[in-house]
Motif scaffolding. Sequence first.
Motif, PDB file in Angstrom:
ATOM      1  N   ILE A  29      10.117  62.356  17.463  1.00  7.64           N
ATOM      2  CA  ILE A  29       9.336  62.141  18.683  1.00  7.64           C
ATOM      3  C   ILE A  29      10.073  62.792  19.849  1.00  7.64           C
ATOM      4  CG2 ILE A  29       8.401  60.401  20.250  1.00  7.64           C
ATOM      5  CD1 ILE A  29       8.104  58.532  17.908  1.00  7.64           C
ATOM      6  N   PHE A  30       9.467  63.799  20.438  1.00  8.89           N
ATOM      7  CA  PHE A  30      10.089  64.504  21.562  1.00  8.89           C
ATOM      8  C   PHE A  30       9.230  64.332  22.799  1.00  8.89           C
ATOM      9  CE2 PHE A  30      10.746  67.207  17.739  1.00  8.89           C
ATOM     10  CZ  PHE A  30      12.054  66.818  17.515  1.00  8.89           C
ATOM     11  N   ARG A  59      11.770  68.237  31.273  1.00  6.92           N
ATOM     12  CA  ARG A  59      13.092  67.667  31.045  1.00  6.92           C
ATOM     13  C   ARG A  59      12.994  66.777  29.814  1.00  6.92           C
ATOM     14  NH1 ARG A  59      16.901  66.584  34.722  1.00  6.92           N
ATOM     15  NH2 ARG A  59      15.496  66.977  36.438  1.00  6.92           N
ATOM     16  N   LEU A  60      13.887  67.002  28.864  1.00  3.62           N
ATOM     17  CA  LEU A  60      13.870  66.188  27.647  1.00  3.62           C
ATOM     18  C   LEU A  60      14.376  64.798  27.987  1.00  3.62           C
ATOM     19  CD1 LEU A  60      13.689  66.147  24.502  1.00  3.62           C
ATOM     20  CD2 LEU A  60      16.119  66.627  24.532  1.00  3.62           C
ATOM     21  N   ILE A  61      13.603  63.786  27.668  1.00  3.59           N
ATOM     22  CA  ILE A  61      14.042  62.434  28.015  1.00  3.59           C
ATOM     23  C   ILE A  61      13.876  61.484  26.836  1.00  3.59           C
ATOM     24  CG2 ILE A  61      13.535  62.617  30.474  1.00  3.59           C
ATOM     25  CD1 ILE A  61      11.082  60.640  29.429  1.00  3.59           C
ATOM     26  N   ARG A  62      14.549  60.349  26.965  1.00  3.99           N
ATOM     27  CA  ARG A  62      14.352  59.229  26.040  1.00  3.99           C
ATOM     28  C   ARG A  62      13.734  58.150  26.887  1.00  3.99           C
ATOM     29  NH1 ARG A  62      20.017  58.946  23.788  1.00  3.99           N
ATOM     30  NH2 ARG A  62      20.319  57.581  25.530  1.00  3.99           N
ATOM     31  N   ASP A  63      12.581  57.684  26.529  1.00  4.41           N
ATOM     32  CA  ASP A  63      11.957  56.718  27.414  1.00  4.41           C
ATOM     33  C   ASP A  63      11.216  55.660  26.620  1.00  4.41           C
ATOM     34  OD1 ASP A  63      11.167  56.209  30.354  1.00  4.41           O
ATOM     35  OD2 ASP A  63       9.318  55.989  29.209  1.00  4.41           O
ATOM     36  N   ARG A  64      11.594  54.414  26.848  1.00  5.53           N
ATOM     37  CA  ARG A  64      10.992  53.314  26.084  1.00  5.53           C
ATOM     38  C   ARG A  64       9.529  53.122  26.428  1.00  5.53           C
ATOM     39  NH1 ARG A  64      14.817  49.519  23.915  1.00  5.53           N
ATOM     40  NH2 ARG A  64      13.120  48.034  23.890  1.00  5.53           N
ATOM     41  N   HIS A  75      20.308  58.170  35.684  1.00  6.41           N
ATOM     42  CA  HIS A  75      21.208  58.211  34.529  1.00  6.41           C
ATOM     43  C   HIS A  75      22.146  59.402  34.691  1.00  6.41           C
ATOM     44  CE1 HIS A  75      22.496  58.715  30.353  1.00  6.41           C
ATOM     45  NE2 HIS A  75      22.133  57.460  30.172  1.00  6.41           N
ATOM     46  N   PRO A  76      23.467  59.224  34.429  1.00  8.08           N
ATOM     47  CA  PRO A  76      24.406  60.324  34.677  1.00  8.08           C
ATOM     48  C   PRO A  76      24.063  61.601  33.923  1.00  8.08           C
ATOM     49  CG  PRO A  76      25.574  58.377  33.846  1.00  8.08           C
ATOM     50  CD  PRO A  76      24.138  57.999  33.971  1.00  8.08           C
ATOM     51  N   SER A  77      23.599  61.460  32.670  1.00  9.93           N
ATOM     52  CA  SER A  77      23.265  62.713  32.002  1.00  9.93           C
ATOM     53  C   SER A  77      21.762  62.973  32.009  1.00  9.93           C
ATOM     54  CB  SER A  77      23.852  62.761  30.593  1.00  9.93           C
ATOM     55  OG  SER A  77      23.584  61.570  29.917  1.00  9.93           O
ATOM     56  N   LYS A  78      21.063  62.280  32.884  1.00  6.68           N
ATOM     57  CA  LYS A  78      19.670  62.579  33.218  1.00  6.68           C
ATOM     58  C   LYS A  78      18.726  62.510  32.020  1.00  6.68           C
ATOM     59  CE  LYS A  78      21.640  66.158  34.593  1.00  6.68           C
ATOM     60  NZ  LYS A  78      21.962  67.533  34.818  1.00  6.68           N
ATOM     61  N   ILE A  79      19.043  61.665  31.035  1.00  4.82           N
ATOM     62  CA  ILE A  79      18.138  61.579  29.891  1.00  4.82           C
ATOM     63  C   ILE A  79      17.162  60.423  30.024  1.00  4.82           C
ATOM     64  CG2 ILE A  79      19.487  62.737  28.110  1.00  4.82           C
ATOM     65  CD1 ILE A  79      20.591  60.077  27.330  1.00  4.82           C
ATOM     66  N   GLU A  80      17.331  59.634  31.085  1.00  2.00           N
ATOM     67  CA  GLU A  80      16.334  58.598  31.348  1.00  2.00           C
ATOM     68  C   GLU A  80      15.719  58.871  32.700  1.00  2.00           C
ATOM     69  OE1 GLU A  80      18.248  54.805  30.986  1.00  2.00           O
ATOM     70  OE2 GLU A  80      18.816  55.249  28.910  1.00  2.00           O
ATOM     71  N   THR A 127      21.118  63.474  13.582  1.00  9.47           N
ATOM     72  CA  THR A 127      21.175  62.027  13.764  1.00  9.47           C
ATOM     73  C   THR A 127      20.865  61.698  15.209  1.00  9.47           C
ATOM     74  OG1 THR A 127      23.499  62.322  14.098  1.00  9.47           O
ATOM     75  CG2 THR A 127      22.809  61.558  11.934  1.00  9.47           C
ATOM     76  N   GLY A 128      20.867  60.439  15.528  1.00  6.89           N
ATOM     77  CA  GLY A 128      20.623  60.010  16.907  1.00  6.89           C
ATOM     78  C   GLY A 128      19.266  60.485  17.360  1.00  6.89           C
TER      79      GLY A 128
END
Length: 645
Positions: free
Chosen positions: A274-275, A281-286, A324-329, A403-404
């Motif tokens: 799931i991307f 911007r690539l993010i991880r978002d609940r 978020h410091p690495s801007k993934i959220e 992974t991850g």
Amino acid sequence: MGRIHLLSEHVANKIAAGEVVERPASVLKELLENSLDAGATRVKVQVEAGGKKLIQVIDNGCGMVRDDALLAFERHATSKIKDAEDLLNIHTLGFRGEALPSIASVARVVLETRAADEPGGTLLDIAGGKILRVEEAGLPPGTSIIVRDLFFNTPARKKFLKAESTELSHLASLVTHYALAHPEKHFELHSATHAMLVAPPVASHSERIYQVFGRETLDQLVAVASTVKLERVGIPEPPPWRRDEDYEPPVPGDMRLHGFVSKPEVQKLNRNSIFIFVNNRLIRDRLVQHAITEAYRNILPPTVFPVVLLFIELPNVEVDVNVHPSKIEVRFRQQAMVHDFVRDSVRAALMKARPVPQFTREITAQPNAAAGLSPGAGMRVAANDFALQAPPQPVMSERLQFTGGGIAVEANTAVSGFGAIPAPVMQKTLVVPAGDCGNVLAEEPQSVADELALASLKPVGQVRDSFILAVNADGLFIIDQHVAHERVLFEKILRERDQAVQEGQRMLMPLIVELTPGQQAVFAEITGELRRNGFEADLFGAKTVAVKTAPAGIDSAQVERMLLELLDQFQQEEQALNLEKVRTRIAASIACHAAIKINTPLEQTKMEWLLRELAKTECPMSCPHGRPVVLRYSVKEIQKAFKRI
Ligand code: ADP
Ligand code: MG
């Protein structure tokens, strides 16, 4: 004397590095984002030893003049924002001015850069945050950054790095993500031994998916595209005394969603495929993850996941990337709106496509735990099917386990050959919506045909009294009679439940069922909804319930099992129950227990009735639990199998 003192810049950088630089992939992420921010159209990445020994990014972006090159390694030095207000409207991937100094404090860095309009370039050599060398040099326009010996001066952190193959898989996953987000750009990833990804520019996202993952993956995807006008709710504005004379209030703008989601027959055992991109911007978002799960409710079983590639585009003021410091959220300003928009758009695309699983595909495409998308495999298929102009090239066999947040990618040197895909071929595989398609969803001619196909089916008999064989001009279909009926009943129950409380059938004697404390708690929560579905049961003593009526069509011998199954299902639910979920679960459960069983002989008229009803359902391709209902063996596949074509 006081005890507080300011930290030296060097120490501050190392602290920041702790947040920004976690592993080789986080270095690469920052470098890639810098290249994209610099307007590069070609990005080449070279790594060694999973990035522990070397990460190099070469781009053809705007480059830097000498002074900027030096400044870039100062803490909080950035060309991307000027004041706090700019933070509300960030249009670049970077903005914190922290990445380069952080990276340089924990590695040996060589920067070579030249701005296009300068005659010469600058070479900069830094180790552990100290500038060792600054020189003028003849260089091509653009920037190359080499990061060597990551964490050489912080052995404790170095110890936490994973095996080279793990780190490499993260690196490859990252380049793949960005390549997917920017089909118009050229991306390359090379390890010490071979080219892992070579993706020349292509015209669309679907072509890039084809290029990276192959045709098989592309065929399993449905296009999503929709747009909504945003409401003007509380858009942040500068205070009146700071507005210029020609100040105009911000326009709310549009929110746009496009991308691809997999058909129900694709089932992954984790979320690695799931991307989600927000403004590229690539993010991880609940929130978005949840919306996707909701969209697949009753299409996929809750324990499996789809393949999703979604691009959400909305005005910069609508999304806060500085959380978020690495801007993934990120944080959306109108969360509920984004959630529902994603859910409804994905759901609508799935409904529209209504793909009937292909018979042959169903046999080969089993849910696969580890694999996400596997480009190598897909590409071999593509090469055979299309007889591409470029000869098929050898496929490297190294398999990387992502992974991850990653995906499984089979390293492949053949990718470059696919630059030569003739355009018409791509059009045949998928109709991609035009850019400004408004609320209109992508139409897939193939799936429309499927819909009609289902309505014209003629049953010819049953296999083992369980599976209906049916034919029409399109080919041969096999329908699982139990799940088909389940789908019909499920939609009927939900429809009728909307209109009125359902009368149940009275049990001859109240059925006494014992409940555990956990089951009792759930029972108390869903009892109202059970009743509305014709399931009348009351608490009777401390740990028993007496069931007086059960939904029509359910064998009284099944009632206890059904009730307990339902309670257990809800108990395992991690998130709070909502009415929608309770309703659909109950409907699914009633449908399952009331549906025609397998090993039941059916008369011709009954089979005809079932197929007609199935064709009328909103979602005929999968049962409420997500299992496939129909397998298809198209005439073409039959001809192929008999070697007639
Ligand atoms: P940020 O990206 O948050 O601004 P960085 O530390 O990543 O901070 O980079 C600092 C500055 O260096 C950037 O603002 C940009 O001006 C410049 N820079 C970094 N990488 C490149 C590149 N590949 N091409 C051109 N300029 C770059
Ligand atoms: Mg940056």
